[in-house]
Design a protein around this motif. Structure first.
Motif, PDB file in Angstrom:
ATOM      1  N   LEU A 262      55.701  23.551 -52.936  1.00  0.00           N
ATOM      2  CA  LEU A 262      56.740  24.443 -53.454  1.00  0.00           C
ATOM      3  C   LEU A 262      56.210  25.406 -54.497  1.00  0.00           C
ATOM      4  CD1 LEU A 262      59.722  21.942 -53.818  1.00  0.00           C
ATOM      5  CD2 LEU A 262      59.702  23.989 -52.371  1.00  0.00           C
ATOM      6  N   LEU A 263      55.131  25.018 -55.175  1.00  0.00           N
ATOM      7  CA  LEU A 263      54.662  25.793 -56.320  1.00  0.00           C
ATOM      8  C   LEU A 263      53.529  26.763 -56.004  1.00  0.00           C
ATOM      9  CD1 LEU A 263      54.962  22.930 -58.911  1.00  0.00           C
ATOM     10  CD2 LEU A 263      56.138  25.130 -59.054  1.00  0.00           C
ATOM     11  N   ARG A 264      52.890  26.612 -54.840  1.00  0.00           N
ATOM     12  CA  ARG A 264      51.899  27.609 -54.419  1.00  0.00           C
ATOM     13  C   ARG A 264      51.804  27.587 -52.910  1.00  0.00           C
ATOM     14  NH1 ARG A 264      47.070  27.839 -58.464  1.00  0.00           N
ATOM     15  NH2 ARG A 264      45.807  27.175 -56.726  1.00  0.00           N
ATOM     16  N   ASN A 265      51.771  28.765 -52.307  1.00  0.00           N
ATOM     17  CA  ASN A 265      51.707  28.846 -50.851  1.00  0.00           C
ATOM     18  C   ASN A 265      50.432  28.232 -50.300  1.00  0.00           C
ATOM     19  OD1 ASN A 265      54.186  30.141 -50.561  1.00  0.00           O
ATOM     20  ND2 ASN A 265      53.294  32.181 -50.811  1.00  0.00           N
ATOM     21  N   ASN A 266      49.309  28.413 -51.001  1.00  0.00           N
ATOM     22  CA  ASN A 266      48.069  27.831 -50.490  1.00  0.00           C
ATOM     23  C   ASN A 266      48.107  26.310 -50.531  1.00  0.00           C
ATOM     24  OD1 ASN A 266      47.899  27.879 -53.334  1.00  0.00           O
ATOM     25  ND2 ASN A 266      45.669  27.826 -53.265  1.00  0.00           N
ATOM     26  N   GLY A 267      48.935  25.737 -51.421  1.00  0.00           N
ATOM     27  CA  GLY A 267      49.134  24.296 -51.403  1.00  0.00           C
ATOM     28  C   GLY A 267      49.788  23.845 -50.108  1.00  0.00           C
ATOM     29  N   LEU A 272      49.119  20.997 -44.927  1.00  0.00           N
ATOM     30  CA  LEU A 272      49.252  20.941 -43.472  1.00  0.00           C
ATOM     31  C   LEU A 272      47.930  20.556 -42.803  1.00  0.00           C
ATOM     32  CD1 LEU A 272      51.491  24.010 -42.497  1.00  0.00           C
ATOM     33  CD2 LEU A 272      52.131  21.594 -42.650  1.00  0.00           C
ATOM     34  N   VAL A 273      46.835  21.125 -43.303  1.00  0.00           N
ATOM     35  CA  VAL A 273      45.521  20.798 -42.730  1.00  0.00           C
ATOM     36  C   VAL A 273      45.136  19.358 -43.069  1.00  0.00           C
ATOM     37  CG1 VAL A 273      43.067  21.375 -42.766  1.00  0.00           C
ATOM     38  CG2 VAL A 273      44.774  23.197 -42.793  1.00  0.00           C
ATOM     39  N   MET A 274      45.565  18.877 -44.241  1.00  0.00           N
ATOM     40  CA  MET A 274      45.202  17.522 -44.667  1.00  0.00           C
ATOM     41  C   MET A 274      45.879  16.451 -43.818  1.00  0.00           C
ATOM     42  SD  MET A 274      45.584  15.855 -48.484  1.00  0.00           S
ATOM     43  CE  MET A 274      47.374  15.664 -48.327  1.00  0.00           C
ATOM     44  N   ILE A 275      47.066  16.742 -43.287  1.00  0.00           N
ATOM     45  CA  ILE A 275      47.833  15.730 -42.542  1.00  0.00           C
ATOM     46  C   ILE A 275      47.032  15.145 -41.376  1.00  0.00           C
ATOM     47  CG2 ILE A 275      49.868  15.318 -41.112  1.00  0.00           C
ATOM     48  CD1 ILE A 275      51.366  17.331 -42.863  1.00  0.00           C
ATOM     49  N   PRO A 276      46.512  15.972 -40.446  1.00  0.00           N
ATOM     50  CA  PRO A 276      45.752  15.369 -39.334  1.00  0.00           C
ATOM     51  C   PRO A 276      44.497  14.633 -39.796  1.00  0.00           C
ATOM     52  CG  PRO A 276      45.563  17.768 -39.301  1.00  0.00           C
ATOM     53  CD  PRO A 276      46.632  17.430 -40.291  1.00  0.00           C
ATOM     54  N   LEU A 277      43.877  15.093 -40.879  1.00  0.00           N
ATOM     55  CA  LEU A 277      42.698  14.394 -41.384  1.00  0.00           C
ATOM     56  C   LEU A 277      43.059  12.999 -41.887  1.00  0.00           C
ATOM     57  CD1 LEU A 277      40.995  17.321 -43.380  1.00  0.00           C
ATOM     58  CD2 LEU A 277      40.361  16.434 -41.128  1.00  0.00           C
ATOM     59  N   LEU A 278      44.160  12.894 -42.622  1.00  0.00           N
ATOM     60  CA  LEU A 278      44.597  11.583 -43.118  1.00  0.00           C
ATOM     61  C   LEU A 278      45.028  10.678 -41.973  1.00  0.00           C
ATOM     62  CD1 LEU A 278      46.684  12.486 -46.307  1.00  0.00           C
ATOM     63  CD2 LEU A 278      44.420  11.436 -46.212  1.00  0.00           C
ATOM     64  N   VAL A 279      45.751  11.240 -41.026  1.00  0.00           N
ATOM     65  CA  VAL A 279      46.209  10.443 -39.876  1.00  0.00           C
ATOM     66  C   VAL A 279      45.016   9.897 -39.096  1.00  0.00           C
ATOM     67  CG1 VAL A 279      47.405  10.579 -37.650  1.00  0.00           C
ATOM     68  CG2 VAL A 279      48.429  11.614 -39.679  1.00  0.00           C
ATOM     69  N   PHE A 280      43.964  10.708 -38.985  1.00  0.00           N
ATOM     70  CA  PHE A 280      42.755  10.256 -38.286  1.00  0.00           C
ATOM     71  C   PHE A 280      42.046   9.149 -39.055  1.00  0.00           C
ATOM     72  CE2 PHE A 280      38.117  10.624 -37.862  1.00  0.00           C
ATOM     73  CZ  PHE A 280      37.973  10.324 -36.515  1.00  0.00           C
ATOM     74  N   LEU A 281      41.985   9.293 -40.383  1.00  0.00           N
ATOM     75  CA  LEU A 281      41.242   8.336 -41.200  1.00  0.00           C
ATOM     76  C   LEU A 281      41.958   6.998 -41.345  1.00  0.00           C
ATOM     77  CD1 LEU A 281      40.022  10.765 -44.016  1.00  0.00           C
ATOM     78  CD2 LEU A 281      38.588   9.672 -42.278  1.00  0.00           C
ATOM     79  N   LYS A 282      43.279   7.007 -41.470  1.00  0.00           N
ATOM     80  CA  LYS A 282      44.051   5.768 -41.671  1.00  0.00           C
ATOM     81  C   LYS A 282      44.641   5.312 -40.344  1.00  0.00           C
ATOM     82  CE  LYS A 282      44.415   4.144 -45.091  1.00  0.00           C
ATOM     83  NZ  LYS A 282      43.504   3.218 -45.835  1.00  0.00           N
ATOM     84  N   LYS A 283      43.778   4.786 -39.513  1.00  0.00           N
ATOM     85  CA  LYS A 283      44.179   4.435 -38.150  1.00  0.00           C
ATOM     86  C   LYS A 283      45.266   3.370 -38.107  1.00  0.00           C
ATOM     87  CE  LYS A 283      39.659   5.671 -36.267  1.00  0.00           C
ATOM     88  NZ  LYS A 283      38.449   5.225 -35.525  1.00  0.00           N
ATOM     89  N   GLY A 284      45.248   2.446 -39.066  1.00  0.00           N
ATOM     90  CA  GLY A 284      46.220   1.365 -39.032  1.00  0.00           C
ATOM     91  C   GLY A 284      47.585   1.727 -39.585  1.00  0.00           C
ATOM     92  N   HIS A 285      47.700   2.932 -40.147  1.00  0.00           N
ATOM     93  CA  HIS A 285      48.969   3.315 -40.778  1.00  0.00           C
ATOM     94  C   HIS A 285      49.384   4.717 -40.361  1.00  0.00           C
ATOM     95  CE1 HIS A 285      48.730  -0.183 -43.486  1.00  0.00           C
ATOM     96  NE2 HIS A 285      47.441   0.095 -43.581  1.00  0.00           N
ATOM     97  N   ARG A 286      49.054   5.109 -39.173  1.00  0.00           N
ATOM     98  CA  ARG A 286      49.290   6.481 -38.750  1.00  0.00           C
ATOM     99  C   ARG A 286      50.777   6.838 -38.739  1.00  0.00           C
ATOM    100  NH1 ARG A 286      44.777   6.918 -33.869  1.00  0.00           N
ATOM    101  NH2 ARG A 286      43.009   7.430 -35.241  1.00  0.00           N
ATOM    102  N   GLY A 287      51.592   5.934 -38.217  1.00  0.00           N
ATOM    103  CA  GLY A 287      53.016   6.209 -38.127  1.00  0.00           C
ATOM    104  C   GLY A 287      53.645   6.418 -39.495  1.00  0.00           C
ATOM    105  N   ARG A 288      53.362   5.512 -40.424  1.00  0.00           N
ATOM    106  CA  ARG A 288      53.929   5.625 -41.754  1.00  0.00           C
ATOM    107  C   ARG A 288      53.424   6.881 -42.475  1.00  0.00           C
ATOM    108  NH1 ARG A 288      55.774   1.771 -45.330  1.00  0.00           N
ATOM    109  NH2 ARG A 288      56.548   0.804 -43.425  1.00  0.00           N
ATOM    110  N   LEU A 289      52.136   7.154 -42.337  1.00  0.00           N
ATOM    111  CA  LEU A 289      51.555   8.314 -43.005  1.00  0.00           C
ATOM    112  C   LEU A 289      52.119   9.617 -42.450  1.00  0.00           C
ATOM    113  CD1 LEU A 289      49.579   9.207 -45.140  1.00  0.00           C
ATOM    114  CD2 LEU A 289      47.732   8.981 -43.483  1.00  0.00           C
ATOM    115  N   LEU A 290      52.294   9.661 -41.143  1.00  0.00           N
ATOM    116  CA  LEU A 290      52.864  10.852 -40.527  1.00  0.00           C
ATOM    117  C   LEU A 290      54.305  11.052 -40.978  1.00  0.00           C
ATOM    118  CD1 LEU A 290      52.227  13.131 -38.573  1.00  0.00           C
ATOM    119  CD2 LEU A 290      53.082  11.701 -36.699  1.00  0.00           C
ATOM    120  N   PHE A 291      55.049   9.971 -41.087  1.00  0.00           N
ATOM    121  CA  PHE A 291      56.437  10.047 -41.542  1.00  0.00           C
ATOM    122  C   PHE A 291      56.509  10.587 -42.975  1.00  0.00           C
ATOM    123  CE2 PHE A 291      59.853   7.928 -43.947  1.00  0.00           C
ATOM    124  CZ  PHE A 291      60.955   8.489 -43.309  1.00  0.00           C
ATOM    125  N   LEU A 292      55.677  10.056 -43.865  1.00  0.00           N
ATOM    126  CA  LEU A 292      55.675  10.509 -45.253  1.00  0.00           C
ATOM    127  C   LEU A 292      55.281  11.982 -45.360  1.00  0.00           C
ATOM    128  CD1 LEU A 292      53.938   7.439 -46.955  1.00  0.00           C
ATOM    129  CD2 LEU A 292      56.371   8.035 -47.031  1.00  0.00           C
TER     130      LEU A 292
END
Length: 548
Positions: A262-267, A272-292
């Motif tokens: 909300l405070l900076r557009n580049n944030g 958005l780019v970080m989401i797929p990276l985190l989902v890939f890294l946390k294989k056991g918690h993909r559903g919860r991480l994607l939801f958050l």
């Protein structure tokens, strides 16, 4: 992993780091002195090869020394430190209160010295939007309403603009102290060295860059505080258990992520780019991480969209997204006008007239960017995109230099921040340095209660001496701070400490987005200074070989 394989891995990681660092040093020095990098210069590439070999050897040696601190050596040091600093062994609640009060007491004299605070960097524009009820999405609407609303509200009650600005500064000070106190509370629970926590506390309390922006009305401080909370969440996430077993951590992740966006557009783009990276890294918690993550993005979009509709905010501006292409076309027009055919020149003048193009300055896109014709561009975006591509195919090196000159301060350690040199603002003209804005824009007026301390911060903000002192200058340098973080990342990567790398993701992603911005200023990478205590703690975790 065998010994030879591990050595090859270390050489590869150290070599990649050293190659990039060497390129930054050599390219940055040329940009700083002659405003151009000649890639046809054979000497440049010979120097790059030699520097890479030298820095690779130095880095491997330094890694070996750092690895030597692990195990029994670091335990002995830790026991000695705990014994020496046992006087500071307070109960958890007492330690938190003490940290909070220490920060406030450190910042309070500076606040009084620069009263009502540093009302600068688009501050007047944000206030005017609220005062005139004419809004645009040029600045984050959440921050516009918070800053402008507080000033207008207090002025309506008291008749004082300064008091309204001061109220905002006090609000931001208290919020910053609260976030930093939460950070140190988390580090204490992770058994981070007491001395390291004290060093971090003093750093956040007195280091000028931290103090300047904590007392500044720009959105960068609130953005960075939200980011810092997200970094703490990501460090906790790296452990794999506590984060996903605790609802509070998950809520904080979503809220801090939304706040950052909300405070900076580049944030927003970085998240958005970080989401797929985190989902890939946390294989056991993909559903919860994607939801958050979806909750954070949806919250941001709903709030921004709702405010835009409710305030009838104008969103017709494109120049912020097109900063680099605008600068590239302007530089090419200045140094290689023959690249433009008659038709190309006519097309360029539809969005950038001759006066705008004549204002080209290498390190700052604002003079040209602010005169960009958004309406003309909106009528046929494809036509102008083809023009940019067509000219770039003819003059790719000019395009590269145009981009590097507005971004090299983020990766060249010895950059002197002087992008506004010669520009006259409300109360002064920038001379040899523009590290920080310093002034109070209208309708505020500087009413210093401690003039000598005000003068100290004026000199820190507007004089170049601090950036000429060896080693000390690196503490003020965005480029040097970046390479400090990159070095720590490479060392942890080499040691296979992947669980400690999560906080680096948003840091590096946001850093990539600022490379596409209008210029290089510390405010755009404030997270390097606010986040230093957290990443020093990460370094200690890596040294003592424990899980996050």
């Amino acid at each position: 992993m065998g010994k030879n394989e591990k050595q090859c891995r270390s050489c590869l990681i150290a070599g990649c780091f050293s190659l990039l660092f060497s390129a930054a040093i050599l390219f940055g020095a040329r940009l700083d002195s002659v405003e151009n990098v000649d890639v046809k210069d054979v000497t440049l590439w010979l120097q790059l090869g030699a520097f890479t070999v030298i820095f690779t050897g130095m880095e491997l040696l330094l890694w070996r020394l750092m690895d030597g601190l692990r195990g029994r050596g670091i335990s002995c040091v830790g026991r000695a430190v705990d014994k020496i600093t046992s006087v500071f062994n307070l109960a958890d609640e007492q330690a938190d209160i003490a940290a909070f009060l220490f920060l406030i007491l450190c910042w309070l004299p500076v606040f009084l010295a620069v009263y009502p605070g540093f009302f600068v960097y688009d501050a007047q524009d944000e206030y005017i939007q609220v005062a005139t009820r004419t809004f645009s999405t040029h600045h984050p609407l959440v921050h516009v309403l918070l800053l402008g609303g507080m000033i207008c509200g207090v002025h309506k009650l008291t008749g004082s603009y300064n008091l309204g600005i001061a109220c905002y500064m006090v609000f931001q000070m208290v919020l910053a102290a609260g976030v930093f106190t939460f950070l140190f509370s988390c580090l204490r629970k992770k058994k981070i060295s007491r001395v390291l926590r004290l060093i971090g506390l003093v750093w956040l309390g007195v280091f000028p860059t931290v103090v300047m922006f904590t007392l500044c009305s720009a959105k960068d401080a609130l953005f960075t505080l939200a980011l810092l909370l997200l970094l703490v969440c990501l460090l906790e996430m790296g452990a794999g258990k506590a984060f996903f077993d605790t609802r509070g951590w998950q809520i904080l992740f979503a809220v801090s992520g939304a706040g950052m966006m909300l405070l900076r557009n580049n944030g927003f783009y970085a998240f958005l780019v970080m989401i797929p990276l985190l989902v890939f890294l946390k294989k056991g918690h993909r559903g919860r991480l994607l939801f958050l993550s979806v909750c954070a993005v949806a919250g941001c979009l709903l709030i921004n969209g709702g405010l835009k509709i409710a305030l009838h905010a104008d969103d017709s501006e494109y120049q912020e997204l097109l900063t680099v292409p605008i600068q590239q076309l302007a530089r090419t027009y200045k140094y290689a006008p023959e690249a433009f055919s008659g038709e190309d020149t006519e097309m360029l003048h539809e969005v950038l007239n001759e006066e705008a193009l004549s204002l080209y300055t290498p390190r700052l896109s604002d003079p040209v960017k602010y005169r960009f014709d958004n309406e003309a561009f909106a009528r046929d975006k494809g036509k102008y995109a083809k023009l940019w591509l067509r000219i770039g195919m003819k003059k790719p090196l000019i395009y590269l230099n145009a981009w590097w000159l507005t971004s090299y301060g983020f990766w060249y350690p010895d950059t002197v921040i002087n992008v506004y040199g010669g520009n006259t603002v409300f109360t002064f003209t920038y001379q040899d340095n523009s590290y920080f804005g310093y002034e109070v824009e209208q309708p505020g007026v500087r009413e210093s209660k401690i003039p000598w301390l005000d003068e100290v911060y004026r000199k820190l903000s507007l004089e170049v001496w601090k950036e000429k002192i060896p080693v000390v200058s690196w503490l003020f340098s965005p480029g040097a701070m970046f390479w400090l973080y990159a070095f720590l990342f490479a060392w942890l990567l080499n040691n296979g400490r992947y669980e400690l790398l999560y906080p680096f993701l948003p840091i590096f992603l946001i850093w990539l987005t600022v490379l596409l911005g209008p210029t290089y200023l510390p405010r755009y990478v404030l997270f390097f200074w606010y986040g230093l205590p957290l990443f020093l703690a990460v370094a200690q975790m890596g040294m003592r070989g424990e899980k996050a």
